[in-house]
Design an enzyme around this catalytic site. Structure first.
Site, PDB file in Angstrom:
ATOM      1  N   ASN A 170       0.807  -1.236   0.000  1.00 22.29           N
ATOM      2  CA  ASN A 170       0.000   0.000   0.000  1.00 22.29           C
ATOM      3  C   ASN A 170       0.834   1.277   0.000  1.00 22.29           C
ATOM      4  OD1 ASN A 170       0.710  -0.575   2.701  1.00 22.29           O
ATOM      5  ND2 ASN A 170      -0.975   0.670   3.447  1.00 22.29           N
ATOM      6  N   GLU A 268       3.744  -4.858  12.482  1.00 20.58           N
ATOM      7  CA  GLU A 268       2.785  -3.769  12.249  1.00 20.58           C
ATOM      8  C   GLU A 268       1.683  -4.330  11.362  1.00 20.58           C
ATOM      9  OE1 GLU A 268       2.604  -0.924  13.534  1.00 20.58           O
ATOM     10  OE2 GLU A 268       4.608  -0.581  14.349  1.00 20.58           O
ATOM     11  N   CYS A 302      -3.351   1.236   6.508  1.00 15.29           N
ATOM     12  CA  CYS A 302      -3.606   0.382   7.677  1.00 15.29           C
ATOM     13  C   CYS A 302      -4.337   1.126   8.781  1.00 15.29           C
ATOM     14  CB  CYS A 302      -2.287  -0.141   8.216  1.00 15.29           C
ATOM     15  SG  CYS A 302      -1.164   1.196   8.619  1.00 15.29           S
ATOM     16  N   GLU A 476       6.852   1.972  15.963  1.00 15.06           N
ATOM     17  CA  GLU A 476       7.769   2.683  15.093  1.00 15.06           C
ATOM     18  C   GLU A 476       7.709   4.164  15.483  1.00 15.06           C
ATOM     19  OE1 GLU A 476       8.378   0.599  11.216  1.00 15.06           O
ATOM     20  OE2 GLU A 476       6.198   0.578  11.217  1.00 15.06           O
TER      21      GLU A 476
HETATM   22  P1  NAD Z   1       0.482  -9.319   3.260  1.00 17.75           P
HETATM   23  O1  NAD Z   1       0.498  -9.739   4.685  1.00 17.75           O
HETATM   24  O2  NAD Z   1      -0.214 -10.158   2.270  1.00 17.75           O
HETATM   25  O3  NAD Z   1       1.990  -9.181   2.702  1.00 17.75           O
HETATM   26  C1  NAD Z   1       2.926  -8.316   3.316  1.00 17.75           C
HETATM   27  C2  NAD Z   1       4.322  -8.773   2.939  1.00 17.75           C
HETATM   28  O4  NAD Z   1       4.579 -10.040   3.551  1.00 17.75           O
HETATM   29  C3  NAD Z   1       4.577  -8.957   1.447  1.00 17.75           C
HETATM   30  O5  NAD Z   1       5.866  -8.461   1.136  1.00 17.75           O
HETATM   31  C4  NAD Z   1       4.526 -10.475   1.285  1.00 17.75           C
HETATM   32  O6  NAD Z   1       5.279 -10.954   0.197  1.00 17.75           O
HETATM   33  C5  NAD Z   1       5.144 -10.935   2.590  1.00 17.75           C
HETATM   34  N1  NAD Z   1       4.799 -12.306   3.007  1.00 17.75           N
HETATM   35  C6  NAD Z   1       3.746 -13.056   2.650  1.00 17.75           C
HETATM   36  N2  NAD Z   1       3.783 -14.259   3.281  1.00 17.75           N
HETATM   37  C7  NAD Z   1       4.896 -14.245   4.053  1.00 17.75           C
HETATM   38  C8  NAD Z   1       5.482 -15.191   4.966  1.00 17.75           C
HETATM   39  N3  NAD Z   1       4.931 -16.378   5.197  1.00 17.75           N
HETATM   40  N4  NAD Z   1       6.627 -14.854   5.591  1.00 17.75           N
HETATM   41  C9  NAD Z   1       7.202 -13.630   5.378  1.00 17.75           C
HETATM   42  N5  NAD Z   1       6.700 -12.712   4.530  1.00 17.75           N
HETATM   43  C10 NAD Z   1       5.553 -13.009   3.885  1.00 17.75           C
HETATM   44  O7  NAD Z   1      -0.081  -7.823   3.260  1.00 17.75           O
HETATM   45  P2  NAD Z   1      -0.434  -6.899   2.002  1.00 17.75           P
HETATM   46  O8  NAD Z   1      -1.660  -7.461   1.353  1.00 17.75           O
HETATM   47  O9  NAD Z   1       0.793  -6.664   1.186  1.00 17.75           O
HETATM   48  O10 NAD Z   1      -0.786  -5.515   2.729  1.00 17.75           O
HETATM   49  C11 NAD Z   1      -2.034  -5.199   3.234  1.00 17.75           C
HETATM   50  C12 NAD Z   1      -2.080  -5.447   4.735  1.00 17.75           C
HETATM   51  O11 NAD Z   1      -1.043  -4.726   5.387  1.00 17.75           O
HETATM   52  C13 NAD Z   1      -3.369  -4.960   5.364  1.00 17.75           C
HETATM   53  O12 NAD Z   1      -3.859  -5.931   6.248  1.00 17.75           O
HETATM   54  C14 NAD Z   1      -2.941  -3.718   6.153  1.00 17.75           C
HETATM   55  O13 NAD Z   1      -3.752  -3.433   7.243  1.00 17.75           O
HETATM   56  C15 NAD Z   1      -1.544  -4.065   6.540  1.00 17.75           C
HETATM   57  N6  NAD Z   1      -0.735  -2.864   6.802  1.00 17.75           N
HETATM   58  C16 NAD Z   1      -0.385  -2.547   8.098  1.00 17.75           C
HETATM   59  C17 NAD Z   1       0.346  -1.384   8.359  1.00 17.75           C
HETATM   60  C18 NAD Z   1       0.759  -0.969   9.768  1.00 17.75           C
HETATM   61  O14 NAD Z   1       1.630  -0.108   9.928  1.00 17.75           O
HETATM   62  N7  NAD Z   1       0.189  -1.530  10.825  1.00 17.75           N
HETATM   63  C19 NAD Z   1       0.721  -0.562   7.297  1.00 17.75           C
HETATM   64  C20 NAD Z   1       0.349  -0.916   5.997  1.00 17.75           C
HETATM   65  C21 NAD Z   1      -0.370  -2.086   5.760  1.00 17.75           C
END
Ligand code: NAD
Length: 495
Positions: A170, A268, A302, A476
């Site tokens: 995102n 996060e 998020c 953070e």
């Molecule tokens: P996601 O969890 O699908 O993927 C995030 C990252 O994790 C990607 O780079 C992915 O390749 C990697 N990944 C996937 N499986 C993994 C594993 N088993 N081990 C290690 N890495 C792995 O999330 P997304 O769809 O890319 O992003 C959207 C989500 O992120 C939403 O739920 C949103 O709320 C959250 N988000 C949280 C914050 C925060 O600061 N709290 C900020 C932005 C987004």
């Protein structure tokens, strides 16, 4: 209006074969697997990146260990200076980076410029300032003296080592910058694993980091799917993972980190954030607030609010005004500067939003506005207002991560607090009122890492950010990040 022209250097960058960024330069993957990067505004493939293999992971970790040795011994003032220089370079390449980001993520160009570049540079400069201010304490031990001996003690802050920064799609640039800046300023080296959907901008930033004076190996970038992130966490040569992403992946990451011999983990994650509007709020102020809280970057933030609790007497006027405003959004190409609402970031996410709409209908919620995927090339979704009629409606509990505001009325302030806290998550929340005294009394009763009053979503590097409950572990920004990127060593001396 029409699309801005892509800069020649952006066209050239997209056309290049993209290797991994290891040890200060591009290195071809040991494998032949590639991943398509798709522009969500058009559905077209704009680039291909490597899907890193186990051998690539080994190479990146070996480079990062060497990088750590050198960078951790680099004077703090020099570390700060390199980050400041990188911030200057981000600004010098503002339009180029913003265009690459918009092409890979569908973010409207103004958001790419303002957040992915300008805000990222602002965060980098904030972190750079910490380089010369991280220190320990001098302590007086409590032991009594038995035979005239004395004791003194002090603490040292030492970098944890090689950090793995795993980034979602995102805000692929800004979140990568948060991670690399926290790691580098504390003397750690860092491997960034961007999302498979948005791997390009950080590759260009890695080049700029070398130009800024970062030594080879202090920052490596490994592109690929989730298995690359998992492989990095489980590698014995990495010391910490800083993960931003969804709750289910975050749980898997936390478990993998613990299983890998207590690798440190900052998580996060997402959630289901609430915004509560007290009865005294002017409906026009409320509508501006809802657009800020729920529709900025199509709700793909998020910290964005997804649950909107409004006093029963104000529900109809606020939803009517909001529907009129959403109807005025200019939906179109994110490279057209007059567009105010672009596509969502990828096809699976668009499909997930379609399923959310279907679920809302099936459960008897009212779709007040929108509620459809848009029939045009790319991944477009209508900005949507849903009125839930039951407290257990799915869209009051499951994250959509999209432009979907779900409303529910309340009658008393006690009920409002109960509704806001009716979630296992706790990333952020906001209260909207003219009565600041009332707001300050309600803040402690809200379970969330951040509670905003009369604002929502805007993050500041000076203010700690992170989730409570199931929305994460660690913080953070502020000075809070230092705990997560350093080990505290105690030194005790008898004299
Ligand atoms: P996601 O969890 O699908 O993927 C995030 C990252 O994790 C990607 O780079 C992915 O390749 C990697 N990944 C996937 N499986 C993994 C594993 N088993 N081990 C290690 N890495 C792995 O999330 P997304 O769809 O890319 O992003 C959207 C989500 O992120 C939403 O739920 C949103 O709320 C959250 N988000 C949280 C914050 C925060 O600061 N709290 C900020 C932005 C987004």
């Amino acid at each position: 209006m029409s699309d801005i022209a892509l800069l020649p250097q952006v066209e050239a960058f997209l056309r290049r074969p993209h290797a991994l960024f290891i040890d200060g330069d591009y290195l071809a993957s040991e494998g032949s697997q590639t991943l398509d990067v798709i522009n969500p505004a058009t559905g077209q493939v704009i680039a291909q990146v490597s899907d890193a293999t186990c051998d690539d992971i080994d190479a990146a970790v070996a480079s990062s260990r060497r990088g750590f040795k050198q960078w951790s011994q680099t004077a703090p003032a020099v570390r700060g200076h390199v980050l400041l220089k990188l911030a200057d370079l981000l600004e010098r390449h503002r339009e180029e980076l913003a265009q690459i980001e918009t092409c890979q993520s569908g973010k409207i160009i103004q958001i790419s410029r303002a957040f992915e570049v300008d805000q990222a540079a602002h965060f980098l400069r904030y972190y750079a300032g910490w380089a010369t201010k991280i220190g320990g304490e001098t302590l007086t031990p409590s032991l009594p003296s038995f035979a005239g001996e004395r004791y003194t003690a002090f603490t040292l802050r030492e970098p944890v080592g090689v950090v793995v920064g795993i980034v979602p799609w995102n805000f692929s640039t800004m979140i990568a910058i948060w991670k690399l800046a926290s790691a580098l300023v504390t003397g750690c080296s860092v491997i960034i694993k961007p999302s498979e959907f948005t791997p390009l901008t950080i590759l260009r930033i890695a080049e700029l980091a070398i130009e800024a004076g970062l030594p080879a190996g202090a920052l490596n970038v490994l592109t690929g799917g989730g298995q690359v992130g998992k492989g990095l966490i489980e590698h014995p040569g990495t010391d910490k993972v800083s993960f931003t992403g969804s709750v289910p992946t975050g749980l898997a990451v936390g478990q993998a980190a613990m299983g890998a011999g207590l690798t440190r983990a900052t998580l996060e994650l997402g959630g289901k954030n609430a915004a509560g509007f007290l009865k005294d709020v002017d409906p026009d102020v409320a509508v501006n607030g809802i657009i800020e809280a729920g529709f900025l970057h199509s709700g793909q933030i998020c910290a964005a609010a997804e649950r909107f609790f409004v006093h029963r007497t104000q529900l109809e006027p606020i939803m009517d005004k909001l529907a009129r405003r959403l109807g005025q959004f200019k939906i179109g190409s994110p490279l057209d500067e007059s567009t105010t609402f672009g596509p969502v970031a990828n096809r699976p996410h668009q499909q997930k939003l379609g399923e959310c709409f279907a679920k809302a209908r099936a459960q008897g919620s009212t779709i007040v506005h929108g509620g459809h995927l848009i029939d045009r090339p790319g991944c477009y979704v209508e900005p949507t207002i849903i009125l839930a009629h039951r407290r257990d409606a799915a869209l009051l509990h499951e994250e959509t991560f999209g432009p979907v505001a779900t409303f529910f009325p309340y009658d008393s302030e006690e009920e409002l607090l109960e509704l806001m806290n009716d979630t296992p998550y706790g990333l952020s929340a906001s209260l909207w009122t003219n009565d600041l005294s009332k707001a300050l009394r309600m803040v402690p009763a809200i379970a969330a890492g951040t509670v905003w009053v009369n604002m929502h979503t805007l993050l500041d590097p000076a203010v700690p950010f992170g989730g409570s409950q199931s929305s994460g572990l660690g913080r953070e920004f502020g000075s809070a990040f230092i705990d997560d990127y350093t080990e505290l060593k105690s030194v005790m001396i008898r004299y």
